[in-house]
Design a protein around this motif. Structure first.
Motif, PDB file in Angstrom:
ATOM      1  N   TYR A  90      43.437  61.431 -64.053  1.00 31.08           N
ATOM      2  CA  TYR A  90      42.673  60.192 -63.899  1.00 31.08           C
ATOM      3  C   TYR A  90      43.508  58.950 -64.174  1.00 31.08           C
ATOM      4  CZ  TYR A  90      38.599  63.213 -63.633  1.00 31.08           C
ATOM      5  OH  TYR A  90      37.682  64.166 -63.242  1.00 31.08           O
ATOM      6  N   ASP A  91      44.830  59.122 -64.254  1.00 23.85           N
ATOM      7  CA  ASP A  91      45.699  57.958 -64.385  1.00 23.85           C
ATOM      8  C   ASP A  91      45.615  57.113 -63.119  1.00 23.85           C
ATOM      9  OD1 ASP A  91      46.450  58.831 -66.842  1.00 23.85           O
ATOM     10  OD2 ASP A  91      48.481  59.432 -66.285  1.00 23.85           O
ATOM     11  N   ALA A  92      45.985  55.855 -63.255  1.00 25.27           N
ATOM     12  CA  ALA A  92      45.941  54.949 -62.108  1.00 25.27           C
ATOM     13  C   ALA A  92      46.876  55.437 -61.019  1.00 25.27           C
ATOM     14  CB  ALA A  92      46.333  53.539 -62.535  1.00 25.27           C
ATOM     15  N   PRO A  93      46.456  55.349 -59.754  1.00 24.71           N
ATOM     16  CA  PRO A  93      47.379  55.698 -58.670  1.00 24.71           C
ATOM     17  C   PRO A  93      48.584  54.766 -58.696  1.00 24.71           C
ATOM     18  CG  PRO A  93      45.415  54.599 -57.813  1.00 24.71           C
ATOM     19  CD  PRO A  93      45.159  54.893 -59.256  1.00 24.71           C
ATOM     20  N   SER A  94      49.712  55.251 -58.241  1.00 25.18           N
ATOM     21  CA  SER A  94      50.953  54.472 -58.297  1.00 25.18           C
ATOM     22  C   SER A  94      51.291  53.927 -56.919  1.00 25.18           C
ATOM     23  CB  SER A  94      52.098  55.341 -58.811  1.00 25.18           C
ATOM     24  OG  SER A  94      53.326  54.656 -58.710  1.00 25.18           O
TER      25      SER A  94
END
Length: 790
Positions: A472-476
């Motif tokens: 669920y980390d921010a997309p890069s």
């Protein structure tokens, strides 16, 4: 003469040399502190967007290499022996001295590339003999502190190319509209001669002089064997550049995000697919031309590659030139009312925790909770509707009742754990409106969470049914070489035994969201049907201010927002009408997609009541086997099937006080509570109400009537009108039989009679009251309530 005597005789000279050496080595190695443009490039080095510097220059960050053609052109035009001298070339200086003496003016400086780098770093110092000596000393020092390649890159990055263009990278884009490594020999030669006299030889002016210098350089390259005769002649035929070209601005809003993220003045190799970005921009602008006729001016689209977590397209807004359109706002990061776009999260969480099954009937009836009365989009009710259907049709009443059952605080806590940055108030601030747009979200967070759900599902088998918290980390949007490939496992020590939501519940939610049934009131959704399987959900905020659409496959996520940046609502601004078409057309630009594999180890088979969707109970006659999330086994058995006792003809209900037990016929009957039944049987022609009791039998404890309003609350809030008088209030009741009449009494005073539709409007003063309802069959319903002035 011995060494000692020689040193003694020349000690002062040696001391002087030593001091000079120390002073020389203490000289600083030059560096440049000029502001540089923030550069956003795609994976192939193609420029996507940039902004001019604070000092008004097109000055790209230092290049990491000089393309071969430009390198050779610069070398043979500026400093052929660059690789051989220590920073100063005595031969070149001597030749320059004789040329200047013969011309009786300065026509040549004899500067090496290293000396030119020194001069560029010293910013406009006068070109005098004393300054030339200083440049020579600093050039020698620079050669000791930097490699030849580094010095060459410094020159290529900071040489002037006319006007406000600095460095080969900026020059290549400004004059030829492409990166430096894609220039031809003729183009490279043209740029190589510009720094020698950038103010005199400026593309678009002095064409004859520029042409002569370029062709002279091409002839030299021919002499050195870098070009053959044909290539040289063809290069001479290439046209000279005209006025500088505008630089690409394909990702202006992503560039702003990069600056905020700390990349100001840097060269960013992004994950953006330039071709896809251009096509999505065209799509958005085409839709914008249509939407602005309804005064809808803004839209945003984001595309994420799920396996790598990379952003492939980022269109933060339309490019409207209309004043006040707000096109400069990056809507992808802007907080907007969520509408219904959070409903799938509540649905998934309730599946995950065993409080819901996909086909389980949930109430869709008039609902009044502490003065709050949610309404469905079409302001109608179905009585009871399968939970999955309620999600797909985006029914508000079942969603609010589900949230009340699940708990506002509990759901709010889950959203906080999912790090929705814009949900920053306590649960009491939002209340039950949290599920209907009472909270604000941004498209960036929505894409992050939904892509995290898809990523968890994609990798669950490869991770041996463990979960990566980083899903669920921010997309890069930064391209690197550490992309996670499909099936590649995360380090084992990072994996957890449970995730934010189980893969089984996510899979079930996505399966539900593939259904094409959508509310017809929101538009002709059928035209959005696609040959590929997509889990998709739309949302519309109160007042038609925000239209959302999110679509997910194992490979891609597409998120869309449409509306007005200033928050103005417009008729027809709904998720299905305006956002879903953009989402489906964007998917049409992407490669073919697959579908998620069911996470078998997190799904179990249970027996379901075919009519109610609950776990089958002992009285359910029609059942089926379904795969559901593991926690579904804990859900209660079907509460809507019960055994009823009928007479021999099966026309009437009976009981042991009025009918012989051995003559009774026992039957399983699907029975909804009166209010649910009242609305449900209008939608379902196959619903069969309970038969009436035989005339000789009374109804015992069977509930024939049920209050619709007021139902659970004992307080009724009544406002005063403009005339200062208390308003009248409408009370409503449902009856199991459509053939009876109901007689209304308030505090033992008769109010009136209703039939078919049992609604009655009357005025009740402040204070405690008792409402007594008596139907024509003698059933009585009593309700106590308090009227409170609001």
């Amino acid at each position: 003469m011995g060494l000692g005597r020689w040193i003694g005789r020349h000690k002062y000279l040696l001391i002087a040399v030593g001091v000079a050496g120390v002073l020389f080595l203490s000289l600083p190695v030059i560096h440049f502190e000029d502001p540089t443009n923030t550069i956003l490039e795609d994976g192939d080095g193609e420029l996507l967007s940039t902004r001019i510097t604070s000092d008004g220059q097109w000055r790209f960050p230092d290049c990491d290499s000089v393309p071969f053609k430009l390198s050779q052109c610069i070398r043979y035009y500026e400093d052929q022996y660059f690789r051989m001298h220590p920073g100063v070339n005595p031969v070149s200086l001597t030749k320059a001295l004789f040329r200047n003496f013969r011309a009786k003016r300065i026509v040549s400086g004899g500067s090496t590339i290293t000396m030119q780098v020194v001069r560029l770093s010293r910013k406009g110092k006068p070109r005098t003999v004393s300054q030339k000596v200083i440049e020579m000393v600093l050039a020698l020092r620079l050669e000791l502190g930097r490699s030849k390649d580094e010095i060459y890159r410094l020159y290529a990055s900071h040489a002037p190319f006319g006007g406000n263009v600095v460095g080969i990278d900026a020059a290549a884009w400004r004059y030829y509209g492409r990166p430096a490594f894609k220039l031809s020999w003729g183009e490279a030669a043209t740029l190589a001669v510009l720094p020698n006299a950038p103010s005199m030889i400026y593309p678009g002016r002095n064409q004859e002089l520029l042409l002569a210098k370029r062709n002279g350089l091409l002839e030299k390259l021919l002499e050195k064997g870098l070009l053959d005769a044909t290539s040289c002649e063809l290069s001479k035929l290439e046209p000279l550049p005209g006025k500088p070209l505008p630089l690409p601005q394909l990702t202006q809003h992503l560039l702003d995000r990069a600056v905020k993220d700390g990349y100001r003045g840097k060269r960013i190799a992004s994950s953006i697919d330039k071709d896809l970005q251009e096509r999505v921009i065209q799509l958005v602008e085409r839709q914008h031309q249509h939407l602005q006729q309804n005064e809808i001016h803004n839209a945003a689209v984001m595309v994420v590659h799920i396996p790598s977590g990379k952003v492939l397209a980022y269109v933060g807004n339309t490019s409207s030139d209309q004043e006040g359109s707000g096109s400069f706002v990056d809507v992808i990061g802007a907080p907007r009312s969520s509408g219904s776009i959070l409903k799938p999260l509540l649905y998934t969480l309730m599946l995950d925790e065993g409080e819901l099954l996909p086909h389980m009937l949930v109430p869709d009836i008039p609902t009044h909770i502490s003065g709050y009365s949610p309404l469905n989009f079409d302001r109608s009710y179905s009585g009871a509707v399968p939970a999955g259907t309620a999600l797909v049709r985006s029914l508000n009443v079942p969603a609010v009742r589900s949230l009340r059952r699940y708990g506002v605080e509990r759901f709010h806590s889950k959203l906080q754990a999912l790090e929705f940055s814009t949900i920053n108030q306590g649960p009491g601030h939002y209340g039950l409106t949290l599920i209907l747009g009472g909270a604000e979200v941004c498209l960036w967070d929505l894409c992050r969470v939904y892509s995290g759900m898809a990523s968890s599902l994609n990798h669950i088998a490869a991770y041996e049914y463990r979960y990566d918290p980083a899903a669920y980390d921010a997309p890069s949007y930064i391209r690197d070489h550490k992309e996670v490939k499909p099936g590649k496992t995360s380090p084992a020590d990072h994996l957890k035994s449970s995730g934010m939501m189980s893969a089984g519940s996510i899979w079930q939610c996505f399966e539900t969201l593939t259904a094409l049934e959508r509310p017809t009131q929101e538009g002709s959704w059928e035209r959005f049907s696609s040959s590929r399987t997509i889990a998709w959900k739309t949302g519309t905020s109160f007042g038609y201010r925000d239209a959302w659409a999110i679509g997910v496959t194992p490979e891609y996520l597409v998120g869309v927002w449409v509306g007005n940046a200033d928050g103005e609502g417009r008729p027809g601004l709904t998720g299905v009408n305006v956002a879903a078409p953009v989402m489906f057309e964007t998917f049409g630009l992407l490669p073919a997609t697959s579908w998620f594999h069911p996470p078998d180890e997190e799904l179990i088979e249970i027996e379901i009541c075919s009519r109610s969707g609950f776990r089958s109970g002992p009285d359910c006659l029609e059942t089926e086997i379904q795969m559901v999330p593991e926690a579904g086994v804990n859900l209660e058995a079907c509460p809507y099937h019960r055994i009823v006792h009928l007479d021999q003809e099966k026309q009437f209900r009976v009981h042991s006080d009025c009918y012989e037990v051995d003559q009774m016929v026992n039957a399983s009957w699907f029975v909804l509570p009166p209010v649910m039944e009242w609305y449900y049987k209008k939608k379902d022609p196959y619903y069969s109400s309970l038969p009436p009791f035989r005339p000789a039998c009374d109804e015992g404890n069977d509930q024939a009537m049920e209050m619709i309003y007021p139902k659970e609350t004992r307080q009724v809030f009544i406002p005063r009108g403009l005339d200062g008088q208390l308003s009248r209030v409408v009370f409503e009741v449902a009856h199991r039989s459509s053939a009876v009449s109901i007689y209304w009494h308030l505090d033992d005073q008769y109010l009136g009679e209703t039939s078919l539709i049992h609604q009655l409007e009357f005025l009740a003063p402040e204070g405690m009251h008792t409402l007594i309802l008596v139907d024509s069959e003698g059933n009585i319903l009593e309700k106590g309530f308090e009227v409170v002035e609001n």
